[in-house]
Design a protein around this motif. Structure first.
Motif, short mmCIF file in Angstrom:
data_model
loop_
_atom_site.label_atom_id
_atom_site.label_comp_id
_atom_site.label_asym_id
_atom_site.label_seq_id
_atom_site.Cartn_x
_atom_site.Cartn_y
_atom_site.Cartn_z
N LYS A 106 0.81 -0.92 0.04
CA LYS A 106 -0.20 -0.01 -0.01
C LYS A 106 0.91 1.23 -0.24
O LYS A 106 1.93 1.21 0.79
N ASN B 157 3.87 1.48 2.63
CA ASN B 157 3.55 1.48 3.49
C ASN B 157 4.66 1.00 4.95
O ASN B 157 4.92 0.02 4.03
N VAL C 9 -10.35 2.47 -0.21
CA VAL C 9 -11.23 1.07 -0.33
C VAL C 9 -11.41 1.23 1.75
O VAL C 9 -9.94 0.99 2.08
N PRO D 289 -10.53 -1.66 5.27
CA PRO D 289 -9.60 -3.25 5.23
C PRO D 289 -11.34 -4.14 4.22
O PRO D 289 -10.68 -4.87 3.97
N PHE E 164 -8.54 -9.35 -2.59
CA PHE E 164 -6.55 -9.63 -1.93
C PHE E 164 -7.65 -11.44 -2.34
O PHE E 164 -7.19 -11.99 -2.74
N GLY F 62 1.05 -5.76 5.53
CA GLY F 62 1.67 -5.44 6.77
C GLY F 62 0.41 -5.63 8.16
O GLY F 62 -1.04 -5.86 8.00
N ALA G 116 -1.62 -0.59 7.81
CA ALA G 116 -1.35 0.71 7.55
C ALA G 116 -1.60 1.92 7.90
O ALA G 116 -2.48 2.45 9.18
N ASP H 289 -4.34 4.74 7.62
CA ASP H 289 -5.87 4.42 8.65
C ASP H 289 -5.53 3.42 10.09
O ASP H 289 -6.44 3.39 10.80
N ALA I 34 -5.56 0.87 10.77
CA ALA I 34 -7.11 -0.25 10.78
C ALA I 34 -6.57 -1.48 11.74
O ALA I 34 -7.13 -2.33 12.02
N ASN I 35 -5.38 -2.18 10.94
CA ASN I 35 -4.80 -3.73 11.09
C ASN I 35 -6.04 -4.37 11.50
O ASN I 35 -6.64 -4.48 12.35
N GLN I 36 -6.17 -4.35 10.19
CA GLN I 36 -7.78 -5.30 9.81
C GLN I 36 -7.35 -6.28 8.73
O GLN I 36 -7.68 -7.27 8.31
N1 AMP Z 1 -5.21 -0.27 -1.06
C1 AMP Z 1 -4.67 -1.26 -0.26
N2 AMP Z 1 -2.97 -1.93 -1.56
C2 AMP Z 1 -2.52 -2.75 -1.17
N3 AMP Z 1 -2.63 -3.55 0.37
C3 AMP Z 1 -3.42 -3.22 1.36
C4 AMP Z 1 -3.97 -1.88 1.12
N4 AMP Z 1 -5.30 -1.51 2.15
C5 AMP Z 1 -4.41 -2.85 2.31
N5 AMP Z 1 -3.77 -3.31 2.93
C6 AMP Z 1 -2.29 -4.67 3.20
O1 AMP Z 1 -2.81 -4.93 4.13
C7 AMP Z 1 -2.34 -4.32 6.12
C8 AMP Z 1 -2.65 -3.90 6.59
O2 AMP Z 1 -4.05 -2.94 6.20
P1 AMP Z 1 -4.50 -1.83 7.17
O3 AMP Z 1 -5.91 -3.10 7.28
O4 AMP Z 1 -6.34 -1.46 6.88
O5 AMP Z 1 -4.53 -1.26 8.40
C9 AMP Z 1 -1.07 -3.83 5.02
O6 AMP Z 1 -0.52 -3.05 5.79
C10 AMP Z 1 -1.27 -4.11 3.37
O7 AMP Z 1 -0.33 -4.84 3.14
#
Ligand code: AMP
Ligand code: FAD
Lengths: 313, 248
Positions: B8, B36, B92, B94, B101, B116, B119, B122, B124-126
């Motif tokens: 991301k 990220n 988008v 999570p 995905f 990760g 990100a 946000d 979010a960790n989701q």
């Molecule tokens: N728009 C995106 N593009 C690519 N990877 C994403 C995206 N959104 C979330 N991810 C993956 O999901 C992880 C956790 O994201 P989040 O749940 O938003 O904190 C990120 O570190 C990315 O590896």
């Protein structure tokens, strides 16, 4: 009306204080019922503790051998099943909750609100983004269940003792996966106060210089009855284990007293201590950003100042 | 084995985030964007698994606007074999990212998906956990050590109580913590080489993913500021001040 299911966090047969904090957030929703769900291999002691938390209507238990360790893949289907009929599922925003809650949300087909700092209404919440550099107001669609993790540092623990909620065993009929297995938990044995619930925390950073030097931090913390924390730089350098890290990617804490010693005050570290009562900074660099947020700042060499502090106690 | 990596693009972690005065968002015009940090770690881990012969192909995935190409080229320059760009005009959430995905997983059949843990925009960790749920496969979040052998991953996880070790049958989802590895730097010749590596472009709308967002962000605010305190002259004055507040 709202009905809230709070997922209990526990370790070694004891309820974690993050559970009573999540109950506080549930109380703020002003719903008609707050039930606490205990998933464990042996549930009685944990359930008895949960039943004493103020505001709890019922404690529901699922006792299964598979629940001996908190594996998200195993717990999530049970929580999703138990969530039927509830408008909200609240889980502490600890590594336990962060692991399991999104898995529950996805099984329920709903989005998740992470790290709830305040409840503005049954479906309106505030949460931090960008390492706490912005606070957003989020509105959840009332047509769906709300799955949320509750940022422990933002909520006091609901009082424990006066309540005597009924405890009921819950039958959740789901097949559990066997593709994920617990091997071991390596815990640093410590009789010091727990970092996440301690009222005083002394943290050391890269400025402490070595693993051996970190003894000075431990000794000082012991003298004032504080838990020990650390910056990421100190953890990465191997001075202390990773579970002592405070900050955006470590623990978010809200002690009454936080002492940052040899820590520069990077934004990712400050995120973890925003809600501390009083912040003290000790740093030899008068320009260190930590002084911008410190209630009391003291410029100087920590190896000279800590012995002087001890002498003044 | 093929590995899919979440890659991301976010506001660089060194940028001081400013909330717009009207509360409609944060200022992103002209600010530096980077991968990220947790995704660079995810990619590094995938590359190491390929170098060890555990994986044969590493595919970076980005979901985002049309100009994401340059960012994905960085992932290719770091060493990924190819990239998938899911073109989506709006950011988008999570759950939607996890559904995207899942579609890619169905098509690519990876043995491992590494994302990760969060990100840093946000926070979010989701996404990883949600993908694992939708895919009905194991998750090993907050990984600080990964070993792959005999069709399973043995993962050390950074949890509040210490370090937890779990075993997950493949295919599985792993999310990275900071101490998993130190990502390599991109070298100039690799940037040239990356130009000829393939980027598949897929329109979000063609995936048939439901983008129903249950959450609406209605307001952005700057965090409450802590007021600047006082400087004390020596240890004795500090102890006296803390005693007066009843803290010592
Ligand atoms: N728009 C995106 N593009 C690519 N990877 C994403 C995206 N959104 C979330 N991810 C993956 O999901 C992880 C956790 O994201 P989040 O749940 O938003 O904190 C990120 O570190 C990315 O590896
Ligand atoms: C995605 C991401 C997430 C992160 N998450 C976290 C996190 O959760 N927690 C965290 O802490 N960091 C985190 N960081 C790292 C953060 O950006 C900083 O690098 C880190 O906090 C610095 O640690 P430090 O203050 O100990 O070290 P430094 O910045 O090196 O500061 C050391 C300080 O010690 C002082 N000093 C040196 N010697 C002495 C002495 N003898 N006496 C007194 N003072 C002395 C120096 O003046 C200096 O101010 C993260 C970074 C990223 C990119």
């Amino acid at each position: 009306m709202s009905k809230i299911l709070v997922i209990a966090e526990h370790l070694g047969g004891k309820l974690n204080s993050s559970t009573a904090r999540a109950v506080s957030a549930a109380i703020a929703v002003k719903g008609e019922a707050i039930d606490v769900l205990v998933l464990a291999d042996s549930v009685d002691a944990i359930a008895a503790e949960a039943a004493k938390i103020d505001g709890v209507s019922r404690v529901l238990t699922v006792a299964r051998a598979e629940n001996a360790h908190p594996l998200a893949a195993v717990l999530a289907p049970q929580i999703a099943k138990a969530a039927a009929g509830y408008s909200h599922v609240f889980v502490p925003s600890t590594t336990f909750g962060k692991d399991v809650a999104p898995r529950v949300a996805a099984l329920l087909g709903v989005a998740q609100v992470s790290d709830v700092m305040s409840v503005e209404g049954a479906h309106t919440f505030k949460r931090p983004i960008y390492a706490g550099n912005a606070i957003i107001t989020v509105e959840a669609d009332p047509a769906y269940a709300v799955v949320a993790t509750i940022r422990s540092a933002s909520w006091p623990a609901a009082a424990i003792g006066a309540n005597n909620a009924p405890v009921e065993a819950l039958a959740v009929d789901v097949v559990l996966p066997t593709h994920t297995r617990f091997i071991e938990l390596k815990q640093g044995a410590s009789d010091r106060p727990d970092l996440q619930s301690a009222s005083k925390v002394v943290s050391g950073g890269r400025g402490v210089g070595s693993k051996e030097n970190f003894d000075i931090i431990f000794k000082f913390a012991d003298k004032i009855g504080a838990a020990v924390g650390a910056s990421r730089a100190a953890v990465d350098a191997g001075y202390v284990p990773s579970d002592l890290q405070v900050g955006q990617t470590g623990k978010i804490i809200a002690p009454e007293l936080y002492m940052a010693i040899g820590i520069s005050g990077a934004i990712q570290h400050l995120t973890g201590i925003k809600d501390a009562g009083t912040i003290v900074a000790i740093n030899k660099d008068a320009e260190a950003p930590i002084f911008e947020v410190a209630d009391f700042g003291l410029v100087g060499d920590l190896f000279k100042l800590i012995p002087e502090l001890e002498a003044s106690l | 084995m093929k590995i899919l990596v979440g890659y991301k693009r976010v506001v660089d972690y060194n940028v001081r985030i400013q909330v717009k005065p009207d509360g409609s968002g944060v200022v992103t015009d002209g600010v530096k964007l980077s991968a990220n940090p947790f995704d660079d770690i995810a990619l590094e881990e995938a590359l190491r698994l390929r170098e060890k012969g555990v994986a044969t192909e590493v595919v970076v995935v980005g979901i985002g606007p049309a100009d994401l190409t340059a960012h994905l080229r960085n992932g290719l320059a770091m060493g990924a074999n190819r990239a998938i760009h899911v073109v989506a005009a709006d950011a988008v959430q999570p759950l939607t990212a996890a559904r995207v995905f899942l579609k890619l997983v169905e098509k690519e059949q990876p043995g491992l998906v590494i994302l990760g843990k969060q990100a840093i925009d946000d926070d979010a960790n989701q996404t990883g956990q949600m993908l694992a749920a939708l895919w009905d496969r194991p998750q090993a979040t907050f990984a600080s050590k990964v070993e792959i052998a005999n069709g399973k991953a043995t993962v050390t996880r950074e949890v509040d109580a210490g370090l937890e070790v779990i075993e997950a049958e493949l295919p599985a989802v792993i999310t990275t913590d900071l101490r998993l590895n130190e990502p390599r730097f991109i070298k100039l010749p690799d940037i040239m080489k990356a130009k000829s590596k393939p980027i598949d472009t897929i329109e979000f709308s063609s995936l048939g993913v439901e983008a129903h967002d249950h959450l609406k962000t209605t307001h952005y605010a700057a965090p409450a500021k802590r007021s600047k305190g006082v400087m004390v002259k020596d240890a004795a004055e500090l102890v006296a001040a803390l005693k007066q507040k009843g803290l010592l």
